[in-house]
Design a protein around this motif. Structure first.
Motif, PDB file in Angstrom:
ATOM      1  N   GLU A  21      -0.240  -7.579 -14.900  1.00  9.43           N
ATOM      2  CA  GLU A  21      -1.221  -9.588 -14.408  1.00  9.43           C
ATOM      3  C   GLU A  21      -1.945  -8.001 -12.499  1.00  9.43           C
ATOM      4  OE1 GLU A  21       2.250  -7.892 -10.539  1.00  9.43           O
ATOM      5  OE2 GLU A  21       3.044  -9.258 -12.304  1.00  9.43           O
ATOM      6  N   HIS A  22      -2.230  -7.311 -13.417  1.00 11.13           N
ATOM      7  CA  HIS A  22      -3.675  -6.068 -12.517  1.00 11.13           C
ATOM      8  C   HIS A  22      -4.838  -7.164 -13.366  1.00 11.13           C
ATOM      9  CE1 HIS A  22      -0.591  -3.142 -10.498  1.00 11.13           C
ATOM     10  NE2 HIS A  22      -0.260  -3.713 -10.027  1.00 11.13           N
ATOM     11  N   GLN A  70      -2.663 -14.389  -2.904  1.00 10.31           N
ATOM     12  CA  GLN A  70      -1.659 -14.060  -3.378  1.00 10.31           C
ATOM     13  C   GLN A  70      -1.012 -13.794  -3.203  1.00 10.31           C
ATOM     14  OE1 GLN A  70      -3.343 -10.179  -4.722  1.00 10.31           O
ATOM     15  NE2 GLN A  70      -1.693  -9.564  -5.669  1.00 10.31           N
ATOM     16  N   SER A 121      -6.022 -11.720  -8.938  1.00  5.61           N
ATOM     17  CA  SER A 121      -4.848 -10.055  -8.188  1.00  5.61           C
ATOM     18  C   SER A 121      -5.826  -8.642  -7.606  1.00  5.61           C
ATOM     19  CB  SER A 121      -4.200  -9.389  -9.980  1.00  5.61           C
ATOM     20  OG  SER A 121      -3.186  -9.864 -10.230  1.00  5.61           O
ATOM     21  N   GLU A 152      -1.932  -7.629   1.061  1.00  5.42           N
ATOM     22  CA  GLU A 152      -2.311  -9.052  -0.495  1.00  5.42           C
ATOM     23  C   GLU A 152      -3.280 -10.229   0.792  1.00  5.42           C
ATOM     24  OE1 GLU A 152       1.065  -9.466  -2.914  1.00  5.42           O
ATOM     25  OE2 GLU A 152       2.105  -9.254  -1.710  1.00  5.42           O
TER      26      GLU A 152
END
Length: 575
Positions: A104-105, A160, A110, A156
């Motif tokens: 997911e990075h 996101q 992200s 964040e």
């Protein structure tokens, strides 16, 4: 050929990290060198990026790992950004230290590691080189300069946080909306944003932060709308304010989730902005990605344009679906007009609704046909549905109606104003009704349903029974679900007698008032309530208010018993 040494992995671990560890285990300096030795290469392109790693891992280790982005982020050809998996590596220093790097990075959305609250790094802050998995990176250092990757604490981004707080189904919709809004950040003046190549975008995090602000911040939306309106108002004036703000309209119509500020901004512009002559647009204040960064190449229809025209062309191209939104005309009608070359065609699509037209060209056509409408009747929005029903009764479609409007017809005209085209339609009602009647009577062998006959001729059940009794008009044989009448029989009936109901319908007169005036001077219907014996007598009185003797008389049959012999079913009408 399988590597002699390997260890198990799973689909949650970044496959590039796993390959890097395998290369280190076998003494290779770099992943590419190892893959070259086994006649393999790193995956290319966006659509099959992670799927390509699955085949590589299987070829090298025999493990059948299904690498895929989270379901909501997978490749989607209907989304503005079809792929949301980055081709560039993004790492969290603490995750690397733990020997992991979640897939997911590597999503373009992200920005922060949710476990360690650290900024994800895509390049070395010291030498600005892109990071790649190799022996050096596994130790937490840059592959080029050896600089130790810093740990930068970061909250964040709002977008996101929103994505991860939503349910999976809502998250999919939010991603779609953010991607479309990002298209307008890249191409703010486009009616429908031209698609940009992923590799041309350097700051994904900043892009999605701006896109989220465009969907949620009132001031940002008002600034965007005002700037676009100033630039476009003179070019699309004929289509009204909505056409100048086609981008906001399209974004509002195509977002999956409810964004209140976006709807409020659209309503604000629609209700407050008006065209004023002499407003100077000036220089563009918003920056936009150039056409060299577009995914699609120039089509044949652009070869004749110079560079300046090409730049502006993308700002004004719009699909028929988008044109329907800003004009208020049904999409099916616009598709029919498009097929009849009412608008200049631009390219071709499998679906007519996705064909492009130039908004400036459509505005020019509307401006040319905008004439004086003082003697015409305004078709109010509430009465448009009634007009559609009337046109359908006489086999005239709405596409023909708007064809009249776009072709300098004296039947339909478009008035000037800032409203949508559909709100500025005017008709010459008597001329239009005459044209309609002439159109459907030309098909003498055609048939009309009973309800249609009663509507356009102003006949009642009583009138139809009386006409049948006198052998002047009979329905077709009863072998169908509905009762039908031949058009030629209706014409023959009108040649013998005068139908006051149709006369009043064509001229917009009140039937009851007109019939009362005739009765006051002794002119009575000979059949039913609407059928008179002499056309000349009735029209002379209505025009000059003078009673005259009828030029012809109607003599009814002496008896009706012959009906039983011709068709026993018609005898029912005598009861």
């Amino acid at each position: 050929m399988i590597l002699p040494l390997s260890f198990k992995t799973d689909s949650s671990v970044n496959p590039a990290l796993y390959l890097c560890k395998l290369a280190q285990l076998h003494g290779y300096q770099d992943v590419r060198i190892m893959l070259k030795a086994y006649r393999l290469r790193l995956p290319q392109g966006q659509q099959n990026h992670l799927i390509g790693y699955s085949s590589i891992v299987k070829a090298l280790t025999g493990q059948d790992i299904d690498y895929a982005a989270p379901a909501e982020f997978q490749y989607d050809s209907t989304r503005y950004f079809k792929s949301l998996v980055s081709n560039h590596l993004k790492v969290c220093p603490d995750c690397l230290e733990c020997g992991s790097s979640p897939i997911e990075h590597n999503l373009v959305t992200s920005a922060t590691c949710r476990v360690h609250s650290l900024k994800l790094l895509a390049e070395c802050p010291q030498c600005n080189h892109e990071l790649t998995f190799d022996r050096q990176l596994l130790t937490g250092s840059c592959s080029y300069c050896g600089h130790c990757l810093p740990r930068v604490s970061q909250n964040e981004p709002e977008y996101q946080k929103m994505l991860y707080d939503l349910r999976s189904d809502k998250r999919l919709d939010a991603i779609h909306d953010l991607a479309l809004a990002a298209g307008y950040i890249l191409r703010p003046y486009d009616c429908i944003p031209a698609q940009i190549k992923n590799e041309e975008i350097s700051d994904w995090i900043g892009l999605f932060s701006k896109a989220f602000k465009l969907l949620t911040d009132k001031e940002t939306l008002l600034n965007w709308g005002s700037e676009v309106f100033k630039q476009k108002q003179t070019r699309v004036k004929g289509l009204g304010v909505q056409a100048s703000l086609a981008g906001i309209v399209f974004l509002d119509e195509h977002t999956m989730l409810d964004w209140p500020e976006l709807k409020n901004a659209r309503d604000y512009f629609s209700n407050t902005l008006t065209f004023k002559d002499g407003i100077f647009s000036g220089e563009k204040l918003l920056s936009e990605m150039p056409e060299e960064t577009f995914v699609s190449k120039r089509g044949r229809h652009l070869k004749a344009l110079n560079e300046e025209d090409i730049k502006s062309y993308f700002n004004y191209r719009i699909t028929l679906e988008g044109l329907s939104m800003v004009s208020g005309i049904d999409l099916e009608v616009l598709e029919a007009l498009y097929k009849n070359n009412t608008f200049k065609t631009i390219g071709a699509a499998n679906n007519y609704s996705q064909n492009f037209v130039d908004l400036r060209d459509v505005s020019r056509i509307v401006t040319e046909v905008s004439e004086e409408v003082e003697t015409f009747t305004h078709v109010l929005p509430d009465s448009m549905n009634l007009l559609i029903e009337k046109l359908m009764l006489v086999n005239l479609s709405m596409s023909q109606f708007w064809h009249f409007a776009f072709s300098h017809s004296n039947l339909v005209r478009i008035g000037e104003g800032s409203e949508k085209i559909i709100d500025r339609a005017y008709i010459d009602k008597p001329a239009l009704m005459k044209f309609c009647f002439k159109t459907f009577t030309a098909d003498t062998n055609g048939k009309l349903r009973k309800s249609v006959v009663m509507d356009i001729f102003g006949l009642s059940e009583f009138d139809l029974r009386e006409l049948a009794k006198h052998d002047l008009l009979h329905p077709m044989p009863w072998n169908q679900r509905h009762t039908y009448y031949r058009i030629k029989h209706l014409i023959n009936m009108e040649n013998k007698l005068f139908c006051l109901g149709r006369y009043c319908e064509l001229r917009g007169l009140d039937f009851q008032t007109t019939a009362s005036q005739l009765e006051s001077v002794g002119i009575h219907p000979v059949l039913g309530r609407s059928i008179f014996e002499c056309r000349y007598q009735v029209l002379h009185f209505l025009k000059f208010n003078q009673w005259i003797e009828p030029k012809k008389r109607y003599l009814p049959p002496s008896n009706f018993t012959f009906l039983k012999g011709r068709d026993p079913r018609k005898a029912l009408l005598l009861n």
